[in-house]
Write a protein that holds these residues in place. Structure first.
Motif, PDB file in Angstrom:
ATOM      1  N   LEU A 111       0.826  -1.203   0.000  1.00 41.03           N
ATOM      2  CA  LEU A 111       0.000   0.000   0.000  1.00 41.03           C
ATOM      3  C   LEU A 111       0.863   1.257   0.000  1.00 41.03           C
ATOM      4  O   LEU A 111       0.535   2.245  -0.654  1.00 41.03           O
ATOM      5  CB  LEU A 111      -0.923  -0.012   1.220  1.00 41.03           C
ATOM      6  CG  LEU A 111      -2.021  -1.080   1.193  1.00 41.03           C
ATOM      7  CD1 LEU A 111      -2.723  -1.166   2.533  1.00 41.03           C
ATOM      8  CD2 LEU A 111      -3.031  -0.789   0.082  1.00 41.03           C
ATOM      9  N   ARG A 112       1.976   1.217   0.709  1.00 39.02           N
ATOM     10  CA  ARG A 112       2.882   2.364   0.736  1.00 39.02           C
ATOM     11  C   ARG A 112       3.473   2.611  -0.659  1.00 39.02           C
ATOM     12  O   ARG A 112       3.553   3.748  -1.126  1.00 39.02           O
ATOM     13  CB  ARG A 112       3.991   2.139   1.753  1.00 39.02           C
ATOM     14  CG  ARG A 112       4.902   3.348   1.967  1.00 39.02           C
ATOM     15  CD  ARG A 112       6.005   3.047   2.974  1.00 39.02           C
ATOM     16  NE  ARG A 112       5.470   2.548   4.217  1.00 39.02           N
ATOM     17  CZ  ARG A 112       5.669   1.319   4.690  1.00 39.02           C
ATOM     18  NH1 ARG A 112       6.389   0.441   4.005  1.00 39.02           N
ATOM     19  NH2 ARG A 112       5.160   0.945   5.840  1.00 39.02           N
ATOM     20  N   ALA A 115       0.736   4.123  -3.179  1.00 36.63           N
ATOM     21  CA  ALA A 115       0.129   5.431  -2.933  1.00 36.63           C
ATOM     22  C   ALA A 115       0.408   6.472  -4.017  1.00 36.63           C
ATOM     23  O   ALA A 115      -0.526   7.150  -4.478  1.00 36.63           O
ATOM     24  CB  ALA A 115       0.553   5.951  -1.559  1.00 36.63           C
ATOM     25  N   VAL A 123      -9.461   6.380  -5.217  1.00 40.52           N
ATOM     26  CA  VAL A 123      -9.725   5.925  -3.852  1.00 40.52           C
ATOM     27  C   VAL A 123     -11.130   6.310  -3.419  1.00 40.52           C
ATOM     28  O   VAL A 123     -11.783   5.574  -2.661  1.00 40.52           O
ATOM     29  CB  VAL A 123      -8.660   6.444  -2.867  1.00 40.52           C
ATOM     30  CG1 VAL A 123      -7.283   5.929  -3.243  1.00 40.52           C
ATOM     31  CG2 VAL A 123      -8.652   7.943  -2.764  1.00 40.52           C
ATOM     32  N   THR A 142      -2.615   0.554   6.593  1.00 41.53           N
ATOM     33  CA  THR A 142      -1.974   1.579   5.779  1.00 41.53           C
ATOM     34  C   THR A 142      -1.197   2.516   6.693  1.00 41.53           C
ATOM     35  O   THR A 142      -1.785   3.153   7.562  1.00 41.53           O
ATOM     36  CB  THR A 142      -3.015   2.380   4.985  1.00 41.53           C
ATOM     37  OG1 THR A 142      -3.860   1.478   4.264  1.00 41.53           O
ATOM     38  CG2 THR A 142      -2.336   3.326   4.006  1.00 41.53           C
ATOM     39  N   VAL A 144       1.396   5.769   7.300  1.00 39.86           N
ATOM     40  CA  VAL A 144       1.997   7.005   6.799  1.00 39.86           C
ATOM     41  C   VAL A 144       2.747   7.630   7.968  1.00 39.86           C
ATOM     42  O   VAL A 144       2.143   8.001   8.972  1.00 39.86           O
ATOM     43  CB  VAL A 144       0.940   7.987   6.269  1.00 39.86           C
ATOM     44  CG1 VAL A 144       1.620   9.238   5.712  1.00 39.86           C
ATOM     45  CG2 VAL A 144       0.067   7.333   5.202  1.00 39.86           C
ATOM     46  N   ARG A 318      -1.038  16.118  -0.312  1.00 44.48           N
ATOM     47  CA  ARG A 318       0.056  15.180  -0.566  1.00 44.48           C
ATOM     48  C   ARG A 318       1.235  15.858  -1.262  1.00 44.48           C
ATOM     49  O   ARG A 318       2.399  15.509  -1.010  1.00 44.48           O
ATOM     50  CB  ARG A 318      -0.466  14.013  -1.408  1.00 44.48           C
ATOM     51  CG  ARG A 318       0.582  12.994  -1.793  1.00 44.48           C
ATOM     52  CD  ARG A 318      -0.046  11.768  -2.448  1.00 44.48           C
ATOM     53  NE  ARG A 318      -0.716  12.061  -3.704  1.00 44.48           N
ATOM     54  CZ  ARG A 318      -1.293  11.138  -4.477  1.00 44.48           C
ATOM     55  NH1 ARG A 318      -1.274   9.865  -4.109  1.00 44.48           N
ATOM     56  NH2 ARG A 318      -1.892  11.471  -5.612  1.00 44.48           N
ATOM     57  N   LYS A 355      -5.273   8.201   3.906  1.00 39.20           N
ATOM     58  CA  LYS A 355      -4.155   7.296   4.165  1.00 39.20           C
ATOM     59  C   LYS A 355      -3.758   6.532   2.911  1.00 39.20           C
ATOM     60  O   LYS A 355      -2.565   6.325   2.656  1.00 39.20           O
ATOM     61  CB  LYS A 355      -4.501   6.345   5.308  1.00 39.20           C
ATOM     62  CG  LYS A 355      -4.474   7.016   6.676  1.00 39.20           C
ATOM     63  CD  LYS A 355      -4.723   6.046   7.798  1.00 39.20           C
ATOM     64  CE  LYS A 355      -3.520   5.172   8.077  1.00 39.20           C
ATOM     65  NZ  LYS A 355      -3.748   4.290   9.250  1.00 39.20           N
ATOM     66  N   LEU A 356      -4.729   6.105   2.109  1.00 41.99           N
ATOM     67  CA  LEU A 356      -4.385   5.393   0.873  1.00 41.99           C
ATOM     68  C   LEU A 356      -3.562   6.271  -0.059  1.00 41.99           C
ATOM     69  O   LEU A 356      -2.717   5.773  -0.803  1.00 41.99           O
ATOM     70  CB  LEU A 356      -5.644   4.932   0.148  1.00 41.99           C
ATOM     71  CG  LEU A 356      -6.169   3.527   0.425  1.00 41.99           C
ATOM     72  CD1 LEU A 356      -7.257   3.175  -0.567  1.00 41.99           C
ATOM     73  CD2 LEU A 356      -5.067   2.485   0.377  1.00 41.99           C
ATOM     74  N   LEU A 357      -3.794   7.564  -0.023  1.00 44.62           N
ATOM     75  CA  LEU A 357      -3.050   8.488  -0.877  1.00 44.62           C
ATOM     76  C   LEU A 357      -1.693   8.865  -0.284  1.00 44.62           C
ATOM     77  O   LEU A 357      -0.940   9.623  -0.894  1.00 44.62           O
ATOM     78  CB  LEU A 357      -3.879   9.756  -1.123  1.00 44.62           C
ATOM     79  CG  LEU A 357      -5.120   9.565  -2.001  1.00 44.62           C
ATOM     80  CD1 LEU A 357      -6.007  10.791  -1.947  1.00 44.62           C
ATOM     81  CD2 LEU A 357      -4.717   9.251  -3.439  1.00 44.62           C
ATOM     82  N   GLY A 358      -1.384   8.343   0.898  1.00 46.54           N
ATOM     83  CA  GLY A 358      -0.103   8.631   1.516  1.00 46.54           C
ATOM     84  C   GLY A 358      -0.098   9.874   2.374  1.00 46.54           C
ATOM     85  O   GLY A 358       0.960  10.464   2.615  1.00 46.54           O
TER      86      GLY A 358
END
Length: 463
Positions: A111-112, A115, A123, A142, A144, A318, A355-358
């Motif tokens: 997942l990291r 991202a 997402v 996930t 970050v 981000r 979180k999925l997007l970092g």
């Protein structure tokens, strides 16, 4: 592709474009109904989700929801998209991506790495196919991690923002609320004040007071006055002790313009704060707040549903490697999130998408007094987010913000959640608590009695 058709429950449903599909697929919320874009029925909502599940993920690269030529947020999202990182899921549909996220293959490491290859729209689309427990399950794995004077987002940790707001920005009142929070182990993410007046001089006074307090007690944390980014830039020019630059942001160029900001202005502030080099364990210097409904309230949503626009705000965040981002989930009011059910769902969506997007995602678990919600509902969202691995939560004296006039979490609430879930503060902050004698023999922080020795020691040091 200009339209989508599906037969569901013996009924034929037609959606004119991708924007319409996304809006109709969203769980029910008052803001989308106010905008006139929500599904007309539960049957239509299910039909839209069936269409969405079968669409290729890459459709969001090929068909931007807001035209590339007219919106700088769209340009940022597409120009910074990492196609190599996207490759492992590039052939998937939205439904297949949702299933993959819930599989054992979607490890924290995977997942990291993924991202940078995900766009906010991807997402957001996946979240619309998920139940609440799905959002929790994926977010929980996930990670970050960011850092300034403390390291946030580590496994087994739960950060907290200490929010000592005061209706007249009285430094003594703010200092008292800050000391109260520190005694409960609150403030490892940031000690952050929402100023009652947006005045640069008053902002600098509060920044200096917080910095003196931090240095006097050698507290490993960061401080912030949540003023407009232009005020922070002026404060930096005047030599004020600025740790983090704050700004409210949204998911469209027009909505950000209503906040008085642009991507270039945020880049200028990011560069100015990094040049100060005030961090000790990292140099993540930005703090952003968001919230579903902000773009709609500015008539700047371009017909998008409020959850998708919110996810695009995380695409903005981000780009500037922030230390902290949080959604003030129930603050805007029932016009956008009517009741506890909608607030809880929105909080879980926002946390999942960020979180999925970092993005280092926190949540202000909150509601306004005219919403159909109460503190029991906030307990549910708080505990659910704790299990989802939220980076930080916001806490205020007595859960009642006497300046902003809304309800959030108390210092006691975050302390209780840490005990319940066996979560600890940021490591640098936890070490400080131990040095100050505020932890018991097991490393726990119980609420100290007013006459406890650690309190007397802190007060003596500050005399």
């Amino acid at each position: 592709m200009t339209g989508f058709k599906v037969i569901a429950g013996g009924e034929r449903h037609v959606f004119s474009d991708l924007t319409t599909v996304m809006a109709a697929a969203s769980p029910r919320r008052s803001g989308d109904e106010l905008a006139g874009i929500a599904a007309a029925s539960d049957a239509q909502r299910v039909a839209a989700r069936r269409v969405l599940a079968d669409l290729p993920l890459r459709i969001f690269l090929d068909q931007p929801l807001i035209p590339y030529e007219t919106d700088e947020v769209t340009r940022l999202i597409l120009d910074t998209h990492d196609r190599a990182a996207f490759a492992p899921v590039a052939s998937m549909t939205v439904g297949e991506f949702r299933d993959w996220l819930l599989s054992y293959a979607a490890t924290p490491e995977a997942l990291r790495a993924l991202a940078p290859g995900l766009t906010p729209e991807m997402v957001a689309a996946a979240s619309k196919l998920m139940r609440n427990v799905d959002l929790v399950s994926v977010a929980a794995k996930t990670r970050v991690v960011t850092a300034f004077r403390t390291t946030l987002g580590l496994p087994g940790r739960l950060g907290s923002r200490l929010q000592p707001n005061h209706p007249t920005d009285d430094p003594i009142g703010i200092a008292g609320s800050t000391l109260d929070g520190l005694l409960y182990g609150i403030g490892d993410a940031v000690i952050g004040i929402n100023p009652a007046t947006d005045n640069v001089g008053a902002c600098i006074t509060l920044l200096a007071m917080l910095d003196e307090l931090r240095e006097r007690y050698a507290i490993p944390t960061q401080t912030c006055v949540l003023t407009h980014v232009t005020n922070s830039l002026e404060a930096i020019e005047r030599g004020a002790p600025v740790d983090l630059v704050f700004q409210s942001i949204a998911g469209t160029e027009a909505a950000n313009r209503s906040f008085g900001v642009s991507l270039s202005l945020l880049a200028e502030a990011h560069e100015a704060a990094q040049a100060l080099k005030r961090g000790t364990v990292g140099q993540n210097v930005m703090y952003f707040e968001t919230g579903q409904g902000a773009a709609l309230s500015a008539d700047a949503h371009h017909g998008l549903d409020q959850q998708t626009v919110e996810a695009r705000a995380y695409g903005v965040a981000r780009a500037f490697s922030p230390l902290l981002v949080n959604t003030v989930v129930g603050f805007i009011g029932p016009e956008y999130l009517f009741d506890a059910k909608q607030i809880i769902r929105a909080g879980l969506e926002d946390h999942f998408c960020g979180k999925l997007l970092g993005v280092p995602m926190g949540v202000d678990v909150c509601y306004t007094n005219h919403a159909e919600a109460d503190q029991d509902d906030m307990d549910i969202l708080m505990m659910t987010l704790g299990n989802a691995g939220v980076t930080f939560l916001i806490a205020i004296p007595g859960a009642d913000d006497i300046m902003l006039n809304y309800q959030s979490l108390s210092y006691h609430d975050v302390l209780t959640l840490r005990h319940l879930l066996d979560k600890r503060p940021a490591p640098e902050f936890e070490d400080w608590l131990a040095r100050m004698g505020l932890l018991d023999a097991s490393g726990r922080l119980p609420p100290p009695a007013p006459d406890a020795a650690p309190v007397r020691r802190l007060l003596a040091q500050g005399a």
